[in-house]
Write a protein that holds these residues in place. Structure first.
Motif, PDB file in Angstrom:
ATOM      1  N   ARG A  11      25.678   2.961  39.300  1.00 20.27           N
ATOM      2  CA  ARG A  11      24.912   1.206  38.953  1.00 20.27           C
ATOM      3  C   ARG A  11      23.066   1.872  39.030  1.00 20.27           C
ATOM      4  N   VAL A  37      22.580  -1.583  49.388  1.00 21.64           N
ATOM      5  CA  VAL A  37      23.652  -2.572  48.667  1.00 21.64           C
ATOM      6  C   VAL A  37      24.917  -1.919  48.440  1.00 21.64           C
ATOM      7  N   HIS A  43      29.131  -5.140  52.113  1.00 21.68           N
ATOM      8  CA  HIS A  43      28.364  -6.848  51.950  1.00 21.68           C
ATOM      9  C   HIS A  43      27.756  -7.233  53.123  1.00 21.68           C
ATOM     10  N   PRO A  44      26.472  -5.794  53.540  1.00 24.38           N
ATOM     11  CA  PRO A  44      25.421  -6.577  54.440  1.00 24.38           C
ATOM     12  C   PRO A  44      24.728  -7.472  53.715  1.00 24.38           C
ATOM     13  N   ASP A  45      24.488  -8.364  54.975  1.00 29.12           N
ATOM     14  CA  ASP A  45      23.495  -9.590  54.703  1.00 29.12           C
ATOM     15  C   ASP A  45      21.887  -8.958  54.965  1.00 29.12           C
ATOM     16  N   ILE A  78      23.621  -8.155  41.608  1.00 27.53           N
ATOM     17  CA  ILE A  78      24.198  -8.016  42.909  1.00 27.53           C
ATOM     18  C   ILE A  78      25.101  -9.266  42.234  1.00 27.53           C
ATOM     19  N   THR A  79      25.708  -9.608  43.377  1.00 24.35           N
ATOM     20  CA  THR A  79      26.231 -11.202  43.620  1.00 24.35           C
ATOM     21  C   THR A  79      26.723 -11.108  45.038  1.00 24.35           C
TER      22      THR A  79
ATOM     23  N   ARG B  89      25.774 -12.865  52.537  1.00 21.63           N
ATOM     24  CA  ARG B  89      25.660 -11.502  52.290  1.00 21.63           C
ATOM     25  C   ARG B  89      26.021 -10.857  51.143  1.00 21.63           C
ATOM     26  N   PHE B  90      26.050  -9.857  50.550  1.00 22.42           N
ATOM     27  CA  PHE B  90      25.298  -9.103  49.054  1.00 22.42           C
ATOM     28  C   PHE B  90      26.281  -7.888  48.696  1.00 22.42           C
ATOM     29  N   ASP B  91      26.363  -8.297  47.408  1.00 17.09           N
ATOM     30  CA  ASP B  91      27.965  -7.716  46.959  1.00 17.09           C
ATOM     31  C   ASP B  91      27.434  -6.537  44.939  1.00 17.09           C
ATOM     32  N   ALA B  92      26.802  -5.200  45.536  1.00 13.56           N
ATOM     33  CA  ALA B  92      26.576  -5.202  44.399  1.00 13.56           C
ATOM     34  C   ALA B  92      28.016  -4.324  43.462  1.00 13.56           C
ATOM     35  N   ASN B  93      28.989  -4.951  43.549  1.00 13.02           N
ATOM     36  CA  ASN B  93      29.930  -4.026  42.939  1.00 13.02           C
ATOM     37  C   ASN B  93      30.093  -5.148  41.338  1.00 13.02           C
ATOM     38  N   LEU B  94      29.645  -4.801  40.532  1.00  9.85           N
ATOM     39  CA  LEU B  94      30.173  -5.877  39.606  1.00  9.85           C
ATOM     40  C   LEU B  94      31.394  -5.952  38.756  1.00  9.85           C
ATOM     41  N   GLN B  95      31.827  -4.998  39.431  1.00  9.54           N
ATOM     42  CA  GLN B  95      32.983  -4.839  38.398  1.00  9.54           C
ATOM     43  C   GLN B  95      34.319  -5.726  39.526  1.00  9.54           C
ATOM     44  N   HIS B  99      38.365  -9.639  47.074  1.00  7.52           N
ATOM     45  CA  HIS B  99      38.594  -9.002  48.542  1.00  7.52           C
ATOM     46  C   HIS B  99      38.954  -9.546  49.682  1.00  7.52           C
ATOM     47  N   ARG B 109      36.108  -6.312  53.369  1.00  4.22           N
ATOM     48  CA  ARG B 109      36.322  -5.292  52.083  1.00  4.22           C
ATOM     49  C   ARG B 109      36.758  -5.490  50.201  1.00  4.22           C
ATOM     50  N   ASP B 110      36.015  -4.542  49.623  1.00  2.00           N
ATOM     51  CA  ASP B 110      36.798  -4.545  48.563  1.00  2.00           C
ATOM     52  C   ASP B 110      38.998  -4.062  48.158  1.00  2.00           C
TER      53      ASP B 110
END
Lengths: 162, 162
Positions: A11, A37, A43-45, A78-79, B89-95, B99, B109-110
């Motif tokens: 990543r 992140v 998935h923190p804020d 990121i999303t 909240r943010f998510d860096a998992n692009l795969q 959830h 959690r993923d």
DNA sequence: TTAGGTGCAAATTCTTTGCACCCTG
DNA sequence: CAGGGTGCAAAGAATTTGCACCTAA
């Protein structure tokens, strides 16, 4: 945790590459925010990311964290969980149902599907908790937004082209 | 639109019944706020609900809308889209991933599932837009919260019991 | 060097709260 | 009639922005 470390490294590498190709500067702060992140699985804020990064970069400011997060989001690195940059929205439909969500304008419409009634969840989920119901989110571009075609690129791209 | 009207009437009736059994007063404002959310299929935010209701009840204030929405949510009469009363909240998992979300504490959690890779969407979705990816949200109670058992009831119940 | 990036502080925006009056039950 | 509910105004929280200095490229 060899596997996880490799995932993070991947990543980070992707992050650096995207920054380079997009002409975005690779600053210490951005790397640390992205890493925070990427490393965390919860998935923190923004506030939480800020606290985490601050342990490594004490001068980091909260507004930089926000700016960086939205930048990363614009770059597609990121999303966000749930609606992005939107206020809380309400739903009076108590029946089991699913949502079509337009990633561009946020339009959200219900749809039903008997087939989604009983999705088979993987056993890995058992350690997380007891699932009471599942909800499918189908993301895409709504008909209205599609009409507007490529009118606008990503914010990041716009910035870059200056 | 016979079917829809009936659906709305049913929701209104359920709303009134719950208010009565919970000992919550059935005010003009509450009915109008609930009706607004029930009638609209676009999952509006507080401001938007406020504007809608104001056309019928010009004296309605925005803070009453907020208070009412959270009350309705506590009573289980409406739900929120995405995280409730939480920051972005943010998510860096692009795969592609899904959830597990604890409805009590918000823990997210993923999890992965090949089976969810290509869910068959109903044709009704075609008129809404082009779906690019689907994401499953499995909601329930996480292991940690389950340990705490019935420690607390709903906020509404607490209030009522005074 | 130099344009973009950062930190600081002030400004916004969204949401909640205290209080006195009002209305449902 | 009593106690919860509402409107108003002011407070709070979360997020954004203007600006002068700093730093990656």
């Amino acid at each position: 945790m060899k596997h996880e470390d490799r995932e993070i490294d991947g990543r980070m590498a992707h992050f650096e590459e995207v920054c380079r190709t997009e002409g975005v500067k690779l600053t210490h702060q951005r790397m640390e925010v992205f890493r925070e992140v990427a490393v965390r699985g919860d998935h923190p804020d923004a506030e939480s990311i800020y606290e985490g990064v601050r342990q490594r970069v004490p001068t980091m400011s909260l507004d930089t964290v926000y700016r960086t997060l939205w930048l990363l989001s614009d770059l597609g690195l990121i999303t966000t969980l749930g609606p992005s940059r939107e206020r809380t929205r309400f739903d009076a439909n108590l029946q089991p149902h699913h949502h079509f969500v337009c990633v561009r304008c946020g339009l959200t419409r219900d749809f039903h599907s008997d087939a989604f009634g009983d999705l088979k969840l993987p056993k890995s989920i058992e350690s997380m908790g007891r699932v009471e119901r599942t909800h499918v989110e189908a993301r895409g571009i709504c008909t209205e937004c599609a009409k507007k075609k490529t009118e606008i690129g990503t914010i990041a791209t716009k910035k870059k082209k200056k």
